[in-house]
Design an enzyme around this catalytic site. Structure first.
Site, short mmCIF file in Angstrom:
data_model
loop_
_atom_site.label_atom_id
_atom_site.label_comp_id
_atom_site.label_asym_id
_atom_site.label_seq_id
_atom_site.Cartn_x
_atom_site.Cartn_y
_atom_site.Cartn_z
N TYR A 33 0.94 -1.24 -0.06
CA TYR A 33 0.04 -0.21 0.02
C TYR A 33 0.88 1.12 -0.14
CZ TYR A 33 0.77 0.63 5.11
OH TYR A 33 1.35 1.08 6.35
N CYS A 34 0.37 2.36 -0.27
CA CYS A 34 0.86 3.42 -0.43
C CYS A 34 -0.12 4.54 -0.06
CB CYS A 34 1.53 4.08 -1.87
SG CYS A 34 0.17 3.82 -3.28
#
Length: 74
Positions: A33-34
């Protein structure tokens, strides 16, 4: 903050860290995830290239996680 029990790995260091510190997780599910879900797509592709078997991305990234009031740690 970050998702509980997650590990921050900068994109530029992903291949090195995956090969050296995360290789024991190759057979375990991994969620990339970012902030908004865009950069994590590239990270997931790199992890798959490095033979991680179950790689997923967090749709909408950390912003979506926060919007849904899910837990974070500092």
């Amino acid at each position: 903050g970050h998702i509980i029990n997650s590990r921050h790995v900068p994109a530029a260091e992903l291949a090195t860290v995956a090969e050296n510190k995360l290789k024991k997780l190759r057979k375990h599910p991994v969620i990339a995830y970012c902030d908004n879900g865009m950069a994590s797509q590239k990270a997931a592709a790199e992890l798959r290239r490095l033979q991680f078997e179950s790689v997923f991305t967090l749709k909408g990234g950390l912003e979506s996680w926060k919007r849904d009031n899910l837990p974070l740690e500092s």
